[in-house]
Design an enzyme around this catalytic site. Structure first.
Site, short mmCIF file in Angstrom:
data_model
loop_
_atom_site.label_atom_id
_atom_site.label_comp_id
_atom_site.label_asym_id
_atom_site.label_seq_id
_atom_site.Cartn_x
_atom_site.Cartn_y
_atom_site.Cartn_z
CG ASP A 387 -2.00 1.10 1.24
OD1 ASP A 387 -2.21 1.44 0.28
OD2 ASP A 387 -2.55 1.28 2.49
CD GLU A 390 0.06 5.44 -4.04
OE1 GLU A 390 0.08 5.28 -2.94
OE2 GLU A 390 -0.97 4.31 -4.35
CG ASP A 458 -8.18 4.47 -0.27
OD1 ASP A 458 -8.07 3.28 -0.27
OD2 ASP A 458 -7.52 5.40 0.49
O1 MIG Z 1 -3.98 5.97 4.60
O2 MIG Z 1 -3.85 0.88 5.30
O3 MIG Z 1 -6.03 2.18 0.15
O4 MIG Z 1 -6.88 0.00 1.43
O5 MIG Z 1 -6.91 0.03 4.03
C1 MIG Z 1 -4.97 4.92 4.40
C2 MIG Z 1 -5.02 1.61 5.67
C3 MIG Z 1 -3.90 3.68 4.31
C4 MIG Z 1 -5.13 2.91 2.37
C5 MIG Z 1 -5.53 1.82 1.48
C6 MIG Z 1 -6.70 1.13 2.25
C7 MIG Z 1 -6.07 0.36 3.43
C8 MIG Z 1 -5.59 1.79 4.27
N1 MIG Z 1 -4.47 2.75 3.55
#
Ligand code: MIG
Length: 752
Positions: A387, A390, A458
């Site tokens: 996650d 980017e 999201d």
């Molecule tokens: O700032 O890990 O897109 O799927 O549950 C949010 C927490 C961070 C973003 C991801 C989401 C995940 C969440 N993350």
């Protein structure tokens, strides 16, 4: 600002395997990769082309070219590239001379300071598809887009950019098709005839080279096959990752994870995967476990395994600044983190607080990162969710001067997530000693299919996001990414029970079936919606498990040809104008034979467009003639799903997880039609890479209505099928009993 337009060609020479053309400002190189793939790279004088993260193939050593008076022509069996020399312009034609795509004769390729742009002729009937995860319609004509990987939290269905960069599009005009992959990792721009008075389309980037691959194969399947030959295809996914996946941010402790898993089994709702989101960690330190809430990870995972569940855990790239943290110390000691130009380590804040960011562009760093997964893999984790790559940092604006080795942020941002996924995949593949890891990433660049599955980030709990998400999945499929999914139920906000039911009914027909929700949102497990709705969701999940033999064979097809399971109708019905209609553009084929029409949760009937041919409704075998719109009932119990006449769909009985052996009967469902059809059935152990050494079971199943027979070709490969019997089940035939035969590796012919 200087506009530097490519001038006249001064010299043309063969250099190694390329043609080198020099102008006063620039050097253009031309390579031929195959008869249908030609690469052009124009750099400023003296600069070597940038290295590619996407391309894994090499150009041909030789190709045909000849110099004429004002042009040079490069010809292959399929393509003709005409290079005008005064000034330097590039135009592609079919072998018999039909224009496919041409430089705008006035502007062609030029630089505006460091920005490099290519203006191209726009054909009156030209349509544009592609770019992967992008807002907007299936046909992108008239729209423009930016690639700049972004943590697009709270995005809407018109937001741009989103999380990923796939600078690959397909153009359609005059009954012809072509593809173009702009392999440039800088912030890039695509304009498909927006604000250019119908004269031009263009693409460009803030820096780097005008480096593109032109695909001249005819037909979307062939273009996709070429694109995925060039950039690679996925490997077989672990079978368990194709089962139902239950996620949330977060199941807060081991007890909760186990309770949810147990409840699936108690309720006989099939499922394969549980997730741990960021709260399993100790202070959000990657590769750690919270000692209070997850005191015994191995114990928890063993218990999950005893219930036939696998666990996926999340990792983010940010490494917390903390003197007592292994990865922090190692990273600092070895210089593994991104820096400022003066050598200081870059600091950004994310969940753990102040963090450093690994330089995934350095092979040693990738290896170090990959090896760190033993902290998760040793207790038994087999799936690794990447996650925030980017990369995201609070404020979402990492300075341009941040350096990754010799490269600065603007050049690497769009490819950072892909390199993290690459490190994660290679590392965990090694640690799991022959078992297939499952990698899921949010950010990506062209070629990521070699390492990872994707989800679309999201989204929100609305009907429009559900439809939009399907369009993203279909479009990612056109970008060579077959293993994709969305947060079913919607990440932000709370779905109505009806939306939750409807979204789950799409679940069986997306490559990855995963429910997820944000912190603080309502619980999303199938039993949270009342008994009646629970039963519908249960049926949908059961449908997924029935279809697994078809789905697994579909993934095999992806590994061989790049064709995705969820396919926009544009792949097979390119010239049918109706499929681009805003009312029908979300419809898709799931595999070779199933057509799915997503419907909002508030509608009890749906208008569906059936393309040419004949179709049967999956739930009732009711038959429809194609090439028309039909109104069909679509209550919450029944998403409009159809099967093409002649369709062959292997299924199995309902099992509770992919670990369960089932009843040993492979059901071959066949829908009557007047044309012969065949299906490549594929099976392997679903767990290891032994299939790469011939341990698989593959045969084609052919339905021939003229001869009134169904044949199974002799089995290829040495894997012994998990099905001991084959059962033929007929749909749309005059009443016929099922036919059951014993499994056999020889040619099998069944007459009816
Ligand atoms: O700032 O890990 O897109 O799927 O549950 C949010 C927490 C961070 C973003 C991801 C989401 C995940 C969440 N993350």
């Amino acid at each position: 600002m200087q506009i530097a337009i490519l001038g006249n060609a001064d010299s043309i020479t063969r250099q190694d395997n390329s043609l080198l053309i020099k102008t006063a400002q620039a050097e253009a190189r031309v390579w031929v990769y195959s008869p249908t793939i030609i690469r052009i790279c124009v750099t400023k004088n003296g600069k070597e082309p940038d290295e590619s993260f996407a391309v894994i193939e090499k150009p041909l050593d030789n190709f045909n070219w000849q110099k004429l008076t004002d042009t040079v022509e490069v010809t292959t069996s399929a393509l003709k590239l005409v290079i005008d020399l005064h000034p330097l312009r590039f135009s592609f034609f079919t072998a018999d001379g039909k224009p496919l795509s041409e430089d705008d004769p006035r502007f062609g390729i030029n630089w505006q300071a460091e920005r490099v742009v290519n203006y191209r002729k726009l054909y009156p009937d030209e349509k544009f598809l592609g770019l992967g995860e992008k807002a907007g319609d299936l046909n992108r004509r008239g729209c423009n887009y930016v690639n700049w990987n972004t943590d697009a939290a709270l995005h809407t269905i018109t937001s741009d950019p989103l999380y990923k960069t796939f600078p690959f599009f397909i153009g359609l005009h005059s009954g012809l098709s072509y593809g173009l992959f702009f392999d440039n990792t800088h912030k890039s721009y695509f304009d498909f005839g927006a604000s250019t008075d119908e004269q031009m389309s263009w693409f460009g980037a803030d820096g780097g080279d005008m480096n593109y691959y032109f695909f001249g194969a005819q037909g979307l399947r062939n273009i996709l096959e070429d694109y995925t030959w060039l950039t690679g295809r996925m490997e077989m996914p672990p079978l368990w990752s194709l089962g139902y996946q239950q996620c949330r941010w977060s199941y807060m402790n081991a007890q909760e994870v186990l309770d949810v898993a147990r409840k699936f089994r108690e309720k006989d709702i099939p499922a394969d995967v549980m997730y741990c989101d960021i709260d399993y960690m100790d202070g959000y330190k990657i590769f750690t476990w919270n000692k209070e809430t997850f005191p015994d990870p191995k114990g928890m995972i063993d218990e999950l395994k005893s219930m036939d569940f696998r666990l996926v855990t999340i990792v983010d790239p940010g490494i917390k600044i903390d003197q007592d943290y292994k990865q922090y110390k190692e990273g600092v000691d070895h210089g593994y983190f991104a820096t400022y130009p003066n050598g200081e380590l870059y600091v950004g804040s994310v969940w753990p607080g102040r963090c450093h960011f690994p330089d995934f562009f350095n092979e040693e760093v990738r290896e170090w990162w990959g090896a760190s997964f033993d902290a998760l893999a040793d207790p038994g984790v087999e799936g690794f969710w990447n996650d925030m790559n980017e990369p995201a940092a609070w404020g979402q604006n990492i300075p341009w001067m941040v350096k990754f080795g010799e490269r600065f942020m603007p050049q690497v941002r769009n490819v950072y997530g892909m390199q993290m996924a690459r490190a994660t995949y290679n590392g965990t593949k090694h640690i799991l000693k022959g078992k297939r890891p499952f990698i899921l990433t949010r950010a990506a660049y062209a070629g990521t299919q070699r390492y990872s599955a994707l989800w679309t980030g999201d989204n929100a709990a609305t009907d429009e996001h559900m439809l939009f998400g399907q369009r993203l999945v279909n479009s990612l499929g056109l970008a060579g990414m077959p293993m994709t999914g969305v947060d079913i139920g919607g990440f932000m906000g709370n779905p109505t029970p009806e939306l939750m039911v409807r979204w789950n009914s799409l679940g069986p027909y997306v490559p990855m079936f995963r429910n997820h929700a944000a912190l603080g949102m309502s619980m999303r497990e199938p039993w949270q919606w009342g008994e009646a709705y629970e039963q519908i969701i249960k049926k949908d999940i059961e449908q997924r498990y029935k279809l697994l033999p078809y789905i697994y064979s579909g993934f095999y097809q992806s590994t061989q040809t790049g064709l995705p399971l969820s396919r926009t109708l544009a792949i097979d019905y390119t010239d049918d104008e109706n499929i681009y209609d805003s009312g029908f553009q979300n419809q898709f084929l799931f595999g070779d034979s199933i057509l799915v029409a997503p419907v909002v949760s508030t509608a009890e009937t749906a208008e569906v467009y059936l393309p040419g041919g004949e179709w049967y409704r999956l739930s009732s075998d009711e038959k429809f003639v194609g090439n028309q719109t039909i109104d069909v009932p679509s209550p919450l119990t029944e998403l409009p799903v159809f099967v093409k006449a002649g369709g062959i769909v292997p299924m199995q009985n309902i099992i509770q997880s992919t670990n369960e052996p089932g009843d040993g009967i492979l059901q071959i469902h066949i829908w009557n039609g007047d044309q012969a059809n065949s299906f490549i059935y594929y099976e392997d152990d679903g767990v290891t890479y032994d299939y790469q050494q011939g341990v698989y079971y593959k045969r084609s199943i052919t339905f021939n209505p003229q001869k009134k027979e169904v044949t199974f070709s002799p089995v290829e490969g040495i894997y012994i099928s998990r099905y001991s019997k084959l059962r033929l089940i007929w749909h749309g035939f005059a009443k016929m009993p099922d036919v059951e035969v014993k499994q056999s590796n020889d040619l099998l012919t069944i007459n009816y």
